[in-house]
Structures are given as structure tokens and as C-alpha cells.
Write a protein that holds these residues in place. Sequence first.
Motif, short mmCIF file in Angstrom:
data_model
loop_
_atom_site.label_atom_id
_atom_site.label_comp_id
_atom_site.label_asym_id
_atom_site.label_seq_id
_atom_site.Cartn_x
_atom_site.Cartn_y
_atom_site.Cartn_z
N TRP A 63 0.79 -1.23 0.00
CA TRP A 63 0.00 0.00 0.00
C TRP A 63 0.82 1.29 0.00
N ASP A 64 2.02 1.25 -0.49
CA ASP A 64 2.84 2.45 -0.62
C ASP A 64 3.52 2.40 -1.98
N SER A 65 3.65 3.56 -2.64
CA SER A 65 4.16 3.56 -4.02
C SER A 65 5.59 3.02 -4.12
N LEU A 66 6.47 3.41 -3.20
CA LEU A 66 7.83 2.90 -3.25
C LEU A 66 7.88 1.42 -2.89
N ILE A 79 12.78 -3.10 -13.57
CA ILE A 79 12.23 -2.07 -12.70
C ILE A 79 13.29 -1.02 -12.37
N TRP A 80 14.49 -1.50 -12.01
CA TRP A 80 15.63 -0.64 -11.76
C TRP A 80 16.69 -0.89 -12.83
N TRP A 89 22.09 5.24 -7.96
CA TRP A 89 21.68 6.63 -8.17
C TRP A 89 20.16 6.72 -8.32
N ALA A 90 19.60 5.82 -9.11
CA ALA A 90 18.15 5.83 -9.36
C ALA A 90 17.37 5.62 -8.07
N ARG A 91 17.82 4.72 -7.23
CA ARG A 91 17.13 4.48 -5.96
C ARG A 91 17.19 5.71 -5.06
N CYS A 92 18.35 6.37 -5.02
CA CYS A 92 18.48 7.58 -4.21
C CYS A 92 17.55 8.68 -4.72
N ALA A 93 17.54 8.88 -6.04
CA ALA A 93 16.70 9.94 -6.62
C ALA A 93 15.22 9.66 -6.41
N ALA A 94 14.82 8.40 -6.58
CA ALA A 94 13.41 8.04 -6.37
C ALA A 94 13.02 8.21 -4.91
N ASP A 157 12.21 7.15 -13.35
CA ASP A 157 11.42 7.98 -14.26
C ASP A 157 9.95 7.99 -13.85
N ALA A 158 9.47 6.83 -13.41
CA ALA A 158 8.08 6.76 -12.95
C ALA A 158 7.85 7.67 -11.76
N PHE A 159 8.83 7.77 -10.87
CA PHE A 159 8.66 8.62 -9.69
C PHE A 159 8.63 10.09 -10.04
#
Length: 227
Positions: A63-66, A79-80, A89-94, A157-159
Motif C-alpha cells: 500500500w505504498d508507491s515505493l 524495474i531498476w 543513483w536511481a534508488r536515491c533519486a526516487a 522515471d516513474a517517480f
Amino acid sequence: MYTLHIANKNYSSWSLRPWVLMRALDIPFAERMHPLGDNSGKFTNFSPSGKVPCLVDGDTVVWDSLAIVEYLAEHHAGIWPTDAQARAWARCAAAEMHSGFAALRNQHGMNVGVRLAVAQRSPQVLADIARIEDLWNAGLARFGGPFLAGRKFTAVDAFFAPVAYRFRTYGVPLQGAAAGYVQTLIDHPAMREWETAALAEDFREAQHEVDLRQAGTITADLRVPAK
């Protein structure tokens, strides 16, 4: 098959994130849309937090977007980013997007079908915009684009997908590669599918509409008329 519970496509930035990621990666799911402003507690019928998005996979409820993104990453490739540095980097930015940028969220709420002229932005909103611009330009330069962590659309990108709609709605000017990245996101087929459905929604949520008018002067409303 997964079931993804979401709210109005015109307003719900949180719902957009897993929805566009699953569409972009061709992960099948059944969509259940629940209009905002007509909750009457019904979100708690499927979501422990009473909020959307909420992913249901058999007996598993996320029930949470992340958390949804990480759950999907356990079951699906792409996904990543596959490159370790790009993935970190992508995980940090998201995660930064997931937990930050409160001023932008509060003062420039997502409203896909409307365009506004904004006379003045608060220092807090300007700081959020500047940070996002720097973040986008850094990712695009480091990993080569056209997406934030490389050639493929991934969770990061989705975030930031709702931010692209926000920047367009409120006429936010950007410098460098970040300016083109907004259009790259908006032109993605999954984003176009979302936008088409958002413009076809004939219901409005009162508080979102009030907030919109407080943010600036409406110059265009591309949505179908409200009932």
C-alpha cells in the motif's frame, strides 16, 4: 493478475507512479479507479492506510508507491537499471522524490488537464524546482539519457513522471537537458495513455480545484466538462 487501486488520473500523482511503470514495462494488471472526494471510508476496504495506490497480488497487499515498486522488482526485470551505479543513483533519486519536495507538492498539485499562469512562486517552491532541475541534469549527463538512469524507462522515471505534468501545468521554465526530459516523459506512450484518460474524466474534486485557482490564473482547461 495484479490489481492496482488508484484515484483520479487527473489529480493522483501517487497513483501515476506504479501505474505508468507497469504499463511501460508491460506488466499486466487490473485497474480499479476510485474517485477522490467520494471516499466515504471505502479506501480502507482494500488499503490498510486508507490511501492509494494499493497493489493487490493474491493474498499480498502493498500500500505504498515505493513499496509497490520494490515488490515488483522482486518479480520482474527492468524495474531498476541493471548497472550497479545507475541503480544506486536511481534508488536515491526516487527515494528523494518519495519523501521530499513538499512545497512543490502542496503549491503545484498535479492537474493534468489544466494550464496556469503563475505570477509568483514561493522561495520554497523555487528551491524544490532548482533541486529537481539539478538532479535531472546530473542523471541525464552521467548516464547518457534519454531517461534519468540511461536508455530505458525505469522506476526513477516513474517517480518523476507526475513532476513532468506539474511543470507543464504551471509553466515551470527549466535549463539544460532537464527541459527536454519533461517532454520525453510526457511523450512516453504510457504517459499519453494516462493523459488521455485524465482528460476524459468528467468529475472534479473540490479541494484540488480550489488549490488550483489559488496557485495562478487558468489559461486553458482541456478536460471534458464536469457533470
